[in-house]
Motif scaffolding. Structure first.
Motif, PDB file in Angstrom:
ATOM      1  N   LYS A  75      31.832 -68.309  24.101  1.00 59.01           N
ATOM      2  CA  LYS A  75      30.935 -67.843  22.692  1.00 59.01           C
ATOM      3  C   LYS A  75      31.482 -67.700  21.704  1.00 59.01           C
ATOM      4  CE  LYS A  75      29.342 -64.367  26.913  1.00 59.01           C
ATOM      5  NZ  LYS A  75      28.827 -62.858  26.498  1.00 59.01           N
ATOM      6  N   THR A  76      33.312 -67.855  21.797  1.00 60.46           N
ATOM      7  CA  THR A  76      33.838 -68.439  20.213  1.00 60.46           C
ATOM      8  C   THR A  76      33.714 -69.490  19.429  1.00 60.46           C
ATOM      9  OG1 THR A  76      35.368 -66.326  21.056  1.00 60.46           O
ATOM     10  CG2 THR A  76      36.076 -67.890  19.746  1.00 60.46           C
ATOM     11  N   GLU A  79      38.079 -73.538  30.298  1.00 62.66           N
ATOM     12  CA  GLU A  79      39.747 -72.905  30.048  1.00 62.66           C
ATOM     13  C   GLU A  79      40.102 -72.957  28.886  1.00 62.66           C
ATOM     14  OE1 GLU A  79      40.414 -70.010  32.907  1.00 62.66           O
ATOM     15  OE2 GLU A  79      38.781 -70.046  33.813  1.00 62.66           O
ATOM     16  N   SER A 135      36.787 -69.070  24.944  1.00 60.96           N
ATOM     17  CA  SER A 135      35.526 -68.434  25.450  1.00 60.96           C
ATOM     18  C   SER A 135      34.569 -69.757  24.524  1.00 60.96           C
ATOM     19  CB  SER A 135      35.500 -67.413  24.571  1.00 60.96           C
ATOM     20  OG  SER A 135      34.867 -66.372  24.398  1.00 60.96           O
TER      21      SER A 135
END
Length: 123
Positions: free
Chosen positions: A62-63, A56, A60
């Motif tokens: 995905k980013t 974390e 993200s």
């Protein structure tokens, strides 16, 4: 000077490549800096983990994956690593060229017919 975590780029290395990154081109400001995204990509590549397992602290997954695809398609990684490796240490380079010697019969040589053990012994 910040001490980099495992798999992360050093301050000196970042200073060498920072200008090579393209500007962020969306309407809103990025939540993730180029350095954070690059360190996240290094973490994925060096650890061998799946994108969804990205810690974390990197943001993200995905980013990070989205930036990875954009940068890879633009050829950025080749430029970055060429910039960082001005004097490569070829002492630690290894090529996967394993060779295994095989007995000649395993290479397809003609096989001599073996004497059948089911033949009757001569009397």
């Amino acid at each position: 000077m910040t001490i980099p975590k495992r798999y992360e780029i050093t301050d000196e290395q970042w200073q060498q490549i920072e200008s090579l990154f393209p500007p962020y081109c969306t309407g809103r400001p990025p939540k993730l800096s180029n350095r954070q995204a690059f360190n996240a990509i290094l973490w994925i590549l060096k650890s061998g983990a799946a994108w969804r397992d990205l810690p974390e602290r990197y943001g993200s997954w995905k980013t990070v994956y989205s930036r990875f695809r954009v940068w890879a398609d633009a050829g950025l990684f080749e430029k970055l690593f060429r910039q960082l490796i001005d004097d490569p240490d070829l002492e630690n380079v290894s090529l996967d060229s394993t060779s295994i010697r095989v007995h000649q019969k395993a290479t397809g040589a003609k096989k001599m017919p073996a004497a059948s053990s089911k033949t009757k012994p001569s009397v």
